[in-house]
Write a protein that holds these residues in place. Structure first.
Motif, PDB file in Angstrom:
ATOM      1  N   THR A 180      56.333 -11.050  66.089  1.00  0.00           N
ATOM      2  CA  THR A 180      57.583 -10.289  66.027  1.00  0.00           C
ATOM      3  C   THR A 180      58.735 -11.261  65.810  1.00  0.00           C
ATOM      4  N   THR A 184      64.373 -10.485  67.715  1.00  0.00           N
ATOM      5  CA  THR A 184      64.985  -9.264  68.251  1.00  0.00           C
ATOM      6  C   THR A 184      63.950  -8.268  68.754  1.00  0.00           C
ATOM      7  N   GLY A 185      62.694  -8.461  68.338  1.00  0.00           N
ATOM      8  CA  GLY A 185      61.650  -7.511  68.706  1.00  0.00           C
ATOM      9  C   GLY A 185      61.689  -6.230  67.903  1.00  0.00           C
ATOM     10  N   LYS A 186      62.517  -6.211  66.857  1.00  0.00           N
ATOM     11  CA  LYS A 186      62.639  -4.999  66.043  1.00  0.00           C
ATOM     12  C   LYS A 186      61.781  -5.044  64.776  1.00  0.00           C
ATOM     13  N   LYS A 189      56.774  -0.691  71.309  1.00  0.00           N
ATOM     14  CA  LYS A 189      58.063  -0.175  71.756  1.00  0.00           C
ATOM     15  C   LYS A 189      59.189  -1.109  71.313  1.00  0.00           C
ATOM     16  N   GLY A 190      60.202  -0.542  70.684  1.00  0.00           N
ATOM     17  CA  GLY A 190      61.351  -1.317  70.227  1.00  0.00           C
ATOM     18  C   GLY A 190      61.273  -1.746  68.777  1.00  0.00           C
ATOM     19  N   GLU A 222      61.261  -1.391  64.899  1.00  0.00           N
ATOM     20  CA  GLU A 222      61.791  -0.443  63.924  1.00  0.00           C
ATOM     21  C   GLU A 222      61.123  -0.587  62.563  1.00  0.00           C
TER      22      GLU A 222
END
Length: 335
Positions: A215, A218-220, A252-253, A255
């Protein structure tokens, strides 16, 4: 208008060739089979031919064993149906993207980025699946949907909606599915064949990819990478990768989920998935690809490091663009 032209073409001609895109999946295979069975009910001569084989988990479908596999076909036809394919470059039977002349091409699809390369184009970007369009065609032709046709169409809807979990699931699709069940299909058996026939090798490959999943800070944005070395280590092929992108997407998180798949040396097939906030067709189009708002893809040349850098940078920029747009919208609402 497109539907009327398709019906006119069917009624006025006898011999049809049906094909779809390279590396076909549930919507593609289900659609070509459903259309073939519909045309046969009308007494037409039909040949279904793709350059790639029917995936293992779809070989249970009726008529699947009659689908030919070839790089080109020399028979004469009155018309050629190309289903579920947004670009002529992804039609395996077209040499280097060059369309055969004749026969005329009937292009039926639901991708918003479809290039409308056919002589007849019936494109409905609001359709859940190409199989959804084939269902409407059957109804317009007053064809009775028997168990075999129903099985093929249901497969398109099941796979394209992620087992009726994705945002393209709607009441109309569920009503169609109920009608298909009433025609005699077995939803449990279809689901089992599609989702519960994994090989040991495929699951070994999945385990490796999940262990190597990454990832951004930002984890997005999350991604997985598949190379020829992965295939060699697990005795698998590109067919075994179908739907793997849904695992990074499910975090989760996240996008935007990205799957990098080595096609050949210095050539990578990229798949994008969105959780519903980002329009990933914008990403795919930047690299000459296309698809849907929440599911798209492209092919990018270069070394793995070069490709990942370009694609992930574009993904981050798209995320930032969306954030800026959202902030401006909030500012306009709160002057």
């Amino acid at each position: 208008m497109g539907l009327e032209k398709v019906i006119k073409c069917i009624k006025e001609n006898k011999r049809f060739l049906i094909t779809t895109h390279i590396n076909p999946e549930g919507d593609a295979i289900g659609s070509v089979i459903a259309l073939a069975l519909i045309l046969k009910k009308l007494g037409k001569s039909v040949v279904v031919c793709n350059t790639d084989p029917v995936p293992r988990n779809l070989q249970f479908l009726p008529y699947s064993k009659k689908i030919k596999q070839a790089k080109e076909i020399n028979n004469r036809f009155d018309a050629m149906f190309v289903l579920d394919c947004g670009s002529k470059d992804r039609v395996g039977l077209f040499k280097n993207g060059a369309m055969p002349m004749p026969p005329p091409i009937v292009n039926i699809d639901h991708h918003i980025t479809n290039e409308k390369f056919g002589y007849i184009n019936y494109i409905d970007a609001k359709a859940t699946a190409t199989g959804d369009i084939i269902y409407r065609l059957a109804k317009a032709l007053k064809i009775k949907i028997d168990k075999n046709i129903a099985t093929a169409i249901y497969t398109t809807l099941l796979t394209e909606t992620g087992s009726f979990r994705y945002s393209n699931t709607n009441s109309g699709i569920l009503r169609i599915s109920a009608e298909l069940i009433d025609a005699g299909i077995n939803p449990w058996r279809i689901g089992q064949q599609i989702y519960e026939t994994n090989t040991f090798q495929r699951l070994k490959l999945l385990g490796i990819l999940l262990d190597e999943m990454e990832t951004d800070s930002t984890g997005k944005v999350a991604w997985v990478t598949i190379t020829s070395a992965h295939y060699a280590a697990t005795n698998t092929t590109a067919e075994d990768v179908e739907d793997f992108i849904n695992f990074p997407r499910s975090i989760k998180g996240v996008e935007i989920a990205v799957l990098f798949r080595e096609s050949k040396e210095d050539l990578y097939k990229i798949s994008f998935r969105s959780r519903g906030t980002i329009d990933v067709t914008r990403l795919a189009l930047k690299f000459g690809g296309g698809g849907h708002k929440y599911a798209a893809g492209c092919t990018v040349k270069g070394s793995l490091n070069e490709v990942k850098e370009k694609v992930l940078q574009a993904a981050v920029e798209e995320m930032e663009r969306k954030i800026v747009k959202k902030e401006k919208t909030l500012e306009s609402l709160n002057p």
